[in-house]
Design a protein around this motif. Structure first.
Motif, PDB file in Angstrom:
ATOM      1  N   LEU A 178       0.803  -1.215   0.000  1.00  0.00           N
ATOM      2  CA  LEU A 178       0.000   0.000   0.000  1.00  0.00           C
ATOM      3  C   LEU A 178       0.838   1.267   0.000  1.00  0.00           C
ATOM      4  O   LEU A 178       0.348   2.338  -0.363  1.00  0.00           O
ATOM      5  CB  LEU A 178      -0.930   0.011   1.218  1.00  0.00           C
ATOM      6  CG  LEU A 178      -2.109  -0.964   1.215  1.00  0.00           C
ATOM      7  CD1 LEU A 178      -2.858  -0.872   2.533  1.00  0.00           C
ATOM      8  CD2 LEU A 178      -3.043  -0.695   0.053  1.00  0.00           C
ATOM      9  N   SER A 179       2.103   1.155   0.405  1.00  0.00           N
ATOM     10  CA  SER A 179       2.963   2.335   0.514  1.00  0.00           C
ATOM     11  C   SER A 179       3.061   3.056  -0.833  1.00  0.00           C
ATOM     12  O   SER A 179       3.413   2.458  -1.855  1.00  0.00           O
ATOM     13  CB  SER A 179       4.358   1.904   0.982  1.00  0.00           C
ATOM     14  OG  SER A 179       5.220   3.012   1.059  1.00  0.00           O
ATOM     15  N   ASP A 180       2.723   4.349  -0.838  1.00  0.00           N
ATOM     16  CA  ASP A 180       2.783   5.218  -2.033  1.00  0.00           C
ATOM     17  C   ASP A 180       1.784   4.821  -3.115  1.00  0.00           C
ATOM     18  O   ASP A 180       1.839   5.367  -4.222  1.00  0.00           O
ATOM     19  CB  ASP A 180       4.196   5.223  -2.647  1.00  0.00           C
ATOM     20  CG  ASP A 180       5.241   5.759  -1.687  1.00  0.00           C
ATOM     21  OD1 ASP A 180       4.924   6.718  -0.969  1.00  0.00           O
ATOM     22  OD2 ASP A 180       6.353   5.215  -1.648  1.00  0.00           O
ATOM     23  N   HIS A 214     -18.013   0.746  13.067  1.00  0.00           N
ATOM     24  CA  HIS A 214     -19.112   0.898  12.103  1.00  0.00           C
ATOM     25  C   HIS A 214     -19.065   2.223  11.340  1.00  0.00           C
ATOM     26  O   HIS A 214     -20.002   2.557  10.611  1.00  0.00           O
ATOM     27  CB  HIS A 214     -20.483   0.776  12.780  1.00  0.00           C
ATOM     28  CG  HIS A 214     -20.546  -0.266  13.848  1.00  0.00           C
ATOM     29  ND1 HIS A 214     -20.260  -1.598  13.601  1.00  0.00           N
ATOM     30  CD2 HIS A 214     -20.823  -0.190  15.181  1.00  0.00           C
ATOM     31  CE1 HIS A 214     -20.383  -2.275  14.725  1.00  0.00           C
ATOM     32  NE2 HIS A 214     -20.723  -1.459  15.699  1.00  0.00           N
ATOM     33  N   LYS A 215     -17.986   2.992  11.512  1.00  0.00           N
ATOM     34  CA  LYS A 215     -17.871   4.296  10.859  1.00  0.00           C
ATOM     35  C   LYS A 215     -16.616   4.327   9.980  1.00  0.00           C
ATOM     36  O   LYS A 215     -15.762   3.435  10.044  1.00  0.00           O
ATOM     37  CB  LYS A 215     -17.789   5.423  11.893  1.00  0.00           C
ATOM     38  CG  LYS A 215     -19.004   5.529  12.806  1.00  0.00           C
ATOM     39  CD  LYS A 215     -20.221   6.055  12.050  1.00  0.00           C
ATOM     40  CE  LYS A 215     -21.402   6.298  12.981  1.00  0.00           C
ATOM     41  NZ  LYS A 215     -22.599   6.769  12.248  1.00  0.00           N
ATOM     42  N   LEU A 216     -16.498   5.399   9.163  1.00  0.00           N
ATOM     43  CA  LEU A 216     -15.331   5.611   8.320  1.00  0.00           C
ATOM     44  C   LEU A 216     -14.604   6.863   8.784  1.00  0.00           C
ATOM     45  O   LEU A 216     -15.234   7.864   9.142  1.00  0.00           O
ATOM     46  CB  LEU A 216     -15.727   5.795   6.849  1.00  0.00           C
ATOM     47  CG  LEU A 216     -16.695   4.791   6.214  1.00  0.00           C
ATOM     48  CD1 LEU A 216     -16.846   5.100   4.728  1.00  0.00           C
ATOM     49  CD2 LEU A 216     -16.210   3.372   6.408  1.00  0.00           C
ATOM     50  N   LYS A 217     -13.263   6.795   8.768  1.00  0.00           N
ATOM     51  CA  LYS A 217     -12.479   7.991   9.056  1.00  0.00           C
ATOM     52  C   LYS A 217     -11.461   8.165   7.946  1.00  0.00           C
ATOM     53  O   LYS A 217     -10.773   7.211   7.569  1.00  0.00           O
ATOM     54  CB  LYS A 217     -11.781   7.895  10.407  1.00  0.00           C
ATOM     55  CG  LYS A 217     -10.959   9.157  10.689  1.00  0.00           C
ATOM     56  CD  LYS A 217     -10.426   9.234  12.087  1.00  0.00           C
ATOM     57  CE  LYS A 217      -9.670  10.547  12.263  1.00  0.00           C
ATOM     58  NZ  LYS A 217      -9.050  10.665  13.593  1.00  0.00           N
ATOM     59  N   GLU A 218     -11.349   9.373   7.436  1.00  0.00           N
ATOM     60  CA  GLU A 218     -10.515   9.635   6.267  1.00  0.00           C
ATOM     61  C   GLU A 218      -9.158  10.211   6.656  1.00  0.00           C
ATOM     62  O   GLU A 218      -9.049  11.057   7.549  1.00  0.00           O
ATOM     63  CB  GLU A 218     -11.237  10.614   5.333  1.00  0.00           C
ATOM     64  CG  GLU A 218     -10.463  10.940   4.077  1.00  0.00           C
ATOM     65  CD  GLU A 218     -11.264  11.815   3.123  1.00  0.00           C
ATOM     66  OE1 GLU A 218     -10.778  12.889   2.760  1.00  0.00           O
ATOM     67  OE2 GLU A 218     -12.392  11.411   2.767  1.00  0.00           O
ATOM     68  N   TYR A 219      -8.102   9.729   5.979  1.00  0.00           N
ATOM     69  CA  TYR A 219      -6.739  10.250   6.134  1.00  0.00           C
ATOM     70  C   TYR A 219      -6.243  10.637   4.750  1.00  0.00           C
ATOM     71  O   TYR A 219      -6.233   9.802   3.836  1.00  0.00           O
ATOM     72  CB  TYR A 219      -5.812   9.197   6.739  1.00  0.00           C
ATOM     73  CG  TYR A 219      -6.195   8.774   8.140  1.00  0.00           C
ATOM     74  CD1 TYR A 219      -5.583   9.338   9.250  1.00  0.00           C
ATOM     75  CD2 TYR A 219      -7.193   7.820   8.350  1.00  0.00           C
ATOM     76  CE1 TYR A 219      -5.942   8.958  10.532  1.00  0.00           C
ATOM     77  CE2 TYR A 219      -7.559   7.435   9.625  1.00  0.00           C
ATOM     78  CZ  TYR A 219      -6.931   8.007  10.720  1.00  0.00           C
ATOM     79  OH  TYR A 219      -7.289   7.634  11.985  1.00  0.00           O
ATOM     80  N   LEU A 220      -5.836  11.874   4.565  1.00  0.00           N
ATOM     81  CA  LEU A 220      -5.419  12.360   3.249  1.00  0.00           C
ATOM     82  C   LEU A 220      -3.952  12.020   3.001  1.00  0.00           C
ATOM     83  O   LEU A 220      -3.064  12.877   3.047  1.00  0.00           O
ATOM     84  CB  LEU A 220      -5.657  13.869   3.144  1.00  0.00           C
ATOM     85  CG  LEU A 220      -7.128  14.285   3.228  1.00  0.00           C
ATOM     86  CD1 LEU A 220      -7.261  15.796   3.196  1.00  0.00           C
ATOM     87  CD2 LEU A 220      -7.922  13.666   2.085  1.00  0.00           C
ATOM     88  N   GLY A 221      -3.698  10.753   2.770  1.00  0.00           N
ATOM     89  CA  GLY A 221      -2.348  10.275   2.501  1.00  0.00           C
ATOM     90  C   GLY A 221      -2.371   8.771   2.337  1.00  0.00           C
ATOM     91  O   GLY A 221      -3.431   8.139   2.393  1.00  0.00           O
ATOM     92  N   ASP A 222      -1.189   8.176   2.136  1.00  0.00           N
ATOM     93  CA  ASP A 222      -1.119   6.726   1.956  1.00  0.00           C
ATOM     94  C   ASP A 222      -1.076   6.022   3.301  1.00  0.00           C
ATOM     95  O   ASP A 222      -1.252   6.642   4.354  1.00  0.00           O
ATOM     96  CB  ASP A 222       0.080   6.348   1.070  1.00  0.00           C
ATOM     97  CG  ASP A 222       1.410   6.507   1.788  1.00  0.00           C
ATOM     98  OD1 ASP A 222       1.443   7.111   2.892  1.00  0.00           O
ATOM     99  OD2 ASP A 222       2.435   6.037   1.270  1.00  0.00           O
ATOM    100  N   VAL A 223      -0.818   4.716   3.280  1.00  0.00           N
ATOM    101  CA  VAL A 223      -0.865   3.928   4.507  1.00  0.00           C
ATOM    102  C   VAL A 223       0.204   4.367   5.511  1.00  0.00           C
ATOM    103  O   VAL A 223      -0.009   4.278   6.722  1.00  0.00           O
ATOM    104  CB  VAL A 223      -0.722   2.421   4.179  1.00  0.00           C
ATOM    105  CG1 VAL A 223       0.690   2.091   3.704  1.00  0.00           C
ATOM    106  CG2 VAL A 223      -1.113   1.555   5.368  1.00  0.00           C
TER     107      VAL A 223
END
Length: 640
Positions: free
Chosen positions: A505-507, A518-527
């Motif tokens: 998953l890196s890059d 049960h929820k989603l959390k977003e991170y603006l970047g790779d793993v």
């Protein structure tokens, strides 16, 4: 110490292990690597005495114990998760039963002066002392701690093992091995069915484990984190490197480069001497000298350049037809299976050209949402819609297992192929390393890695602009994973990938979505960005360090340019109060949880009348702790 001496295994005309030797010393953690089919699993089976070599022997010390986690395993049915895992302490359970029997006898007998009575008292003392030595007082707490580390919840402990998938049953078997703490642990692809959190927990456990370990894995980062030695099986031989995987790759390349240079230099010397011998042989006066030189040349130890199987599949996804700007739109979506809630009112949008990774614990809904998005599973509430002109390429988690075992490779490709692609099928199979008579093999005869390659080949038969891959790296070797990753980097469509392989998953993605509660959390970047933010072996170390450094910077008047410019002093003060209040509550909750864990580790805890109340309070405290951390993290992010 373990000693493998002159191990030889041959199947038909193929030599799998050619009189190999290996010594494993205390404290060594070996990564066993090689191409699919090289003989890695066979070597582990020989060490575990699940099979015998055709020649050679395995020498172990007396009372040497081995724990072997293999790929194909089946747990007995009818036991709960807790009961099945407790079988790891078979000796403790047998001693506890014996102690109980003795106590019952002592309670009913009245021959206090007899030798038999005194023997019972003596036996009870010996058993009690031995149980104390084995740490029986904390066995159930230890079991729950390990199961929790591997992803099980308290509510899972009394569920039957039959209710769980093969991947979760593998975790139960792994827990039993870890709890036994054998002298040697053999792990064959342990990360295939583990999520990132469980992998990190296992890495930490192995780091503290005092015994020896031999690990087969296609997860580079896992090998780097848990091994200190790498043994490669190549063309029936073992190549040994005193280094973890990444360093081994460098050393192996250097070694082959030096060997190639030495080989070429020796070939020049041989050619030069052969010319001299031929010239001298033509002269009668120098024939004797030429014969002497030839004898010396024949005695020269020749350098052999190792053959390296570097063949890799050729994979290039077709150009993606243009889709609408919004590729997929998930609105207020919920999903339940019976009474089990998986997703709760989640929202998610995917735009054209985006590359998104789904991560999180197994069972949190990653695969479920992916299936719903490709119309493979209905939502309970809400909706998931695809955009204009979206065509899907979908690789399911069990894609390789869905192939018809009775069909040949060519018949399988024909089944999935449109008419205009039929003439190219043999060529495509050749690109995936299936050549000549291979195309007439039955699917049932393929290894896991070969099936995965065939499933990928089937995907290339139709164009698509939205590629959804669910755990695509399972069963692929290192080189095949590299090829797949490069093909994904070159793909010009929209990508959604579900994976636990951090190196893969890196890059690869520009957005990471974590599934939790049960929820989603977003991170603006790779793993890597996600791991830095979550630090999954502690869940908050990075945030704590960031807060400290931000507070120090703020105290020194070193606030970054533009930060919090639009926030009023009252808002900042309110957020700072939230941070302080949350930190106090976190400390209180962690103290309470620690006290409860100590209580849960006491002898006969589960027989006490307040046990269920403690467990309920423990679960409630854990839930509140997560909630407070979320509140604290949100306030910290707004402040920083």
């Amino acid at each position: 110490m373990l000693n493998l001496s002159n191990i030889f295994v041959k199947y038909g005309d193929r030599t799998l292990l050619d009189h190999v030797n290996l010594v494993v010393k205390p404290g060594e953690r070996i990564g066993l690597v090689g191409r699919n089919g090289a003989g890695k699993s066979t070597l582990l089976k020989i060490i575990a005495e699940d099979m015998s070599p055709h020649e050679g022997e395995v020498v172990k010390p007396t009372h040497f114990t081995v724990g072997y986690l293999h790929q194909d395993m089946l747990l007995p049915k009818g036991k709960t998760v807790l009961d099945e895992t407790m079988t790891a302490f078979a000796e403790v359970l047998a001693l506890e039963k014996r102690l109980h029997d003795i106590q019952e006898q002592l309670a009913t007998r009245e021959d206090y002066e007899s030798d038999a009575y005194h023997q019972l008292i003596e036996d009870m003392g010996d058993i009690t002392e031995h149980l104390h030595h084995l740490g029986h007082a904390t066995t159930q707490a230890d079991v729950e701690r390990v199961l929790h580390g591997l992803g099980f919840r308290h509510s899972d402990m009394n569920r039957l093992t039959d209710e769980f998938s093969g991947g979760w049953q593998m975790r139960i078997e792994l827990a039993k091995i870890l709890l036994r703490q054998p002298d040697l642990i053999l792990l064959d692809e342990p990360t295939n069915h583990l999520d990132i959190e469980s992998i990190l927990w296992l890495e930490d456990w192995l780091d503290r484990y005092p015994g020896m370990a031999i690990v087969i894995s296609h997860d580079r980062r896992f090998l780097d984190n848990v091994t200190n030695r790498t043994v490669e099986i190549v063309l029936g031989r073992l190549e040994d490197y005193k280094a973890a995987y990444s360093k081994y790759v460098e050393l192996s390349a250097e070694r082959r480069e030096k060997m190639q240079a030495a080989y070429e230099n020796q070939q020049r010397v041989i050619a030069d001497r052969e010319r001299t011998i031929n010239r001298f042989m033509a002269k009668a006066t120098k024939t004797k000298m030429a014969q002497s030189m030839k004898k010396q040349l024949d005695k020269m130890e020749r350098i052999e350049v190792e053959g390296v199987d570097a063949t890799v599949m050729k994979l290039r996804f077709p150009n993606a037809p243009r889709s609408g700007e919004v590729v997929a739109d998930v609105k207020n979506l919920s999903k339940r299976f019976g009474t089990i809630k998986v997703l709760d009112n989640v929202n998610f949008q995917l735009l054209r050209g985006e590359r998104v990774a789904f991560v999180g614990q197994n069972g949190q809904g990653k695969t479920t949402l992916a299936k719903i998005m490709v119309a493979g599973e209905p939502a309970t509430d809400g909706q998931a819609t695809l955009g204009h002109n979206v065509s899907i390429g979908y690789y399911a988690q069990n894609q390789a297992e869905t192939l018809d075992p009775k069909l040949t490779l060519l018949e399988t490709m024909e089944k999935y192929s449109p008419e205009d692609m039929r003439t190219k099928l043999r060529s495509i199979l050749g690109g995936f390393l299936f050549t000549g008579e291979d195309v007439d093999k039955k699917v049932v005869a393929l290894s896991g890695g070969e099936r995965a390659r065939l499933a990928l080949a089937c995907m290339l038969l139709r164009p698509f602009n939205f590629l959804v891959l669910d755990e695509p790296t399972n069963h692929l070797d290192m080189l095949s994973k590299d090829v797949l990753k490069q093909a994904l980097l070159d793909f010009n469509g929209t990508l959604l990938v579900v994976s636990h392989d951090r190196e893969f998953l890196s890059d690869l993605s520009t957005r990471t979505i974590e599934f939790r509660d049960h929820k989603l959390k977003e991170y603006l970047g790779d793993v890597n960005y996600f791991l830095e933010k979550r630090r999954l072996d502690n869940m908050r170390q990075v945030e704590m360090r960031s807060t400290t450094s931000n507070q120090k910077a703020s105290g020194n008047g070193q606030q970054a340019d533009g930060q919090n410019d639009n926030m009023s002093p009252d808002e900042k003060k309110q957020l700072q109060r939230t941070v302080q209040r949350s930190e106090r509550r976190i400390t209180e909750l962690e103290t309470e949880i620690k006290k409860m864990e100590l209580k849960m580790g006491e002898p006969d805890f589960y027989n006490k009348p307040d046990a269920q109340d403690v467990l309920k309070k423990y679960d409630a405290s854990q839930a509140e702790l997560k909630s407070v951390y979320a509140e604290w993290e949100s306030a910290v992010e707004q402040l920083s």
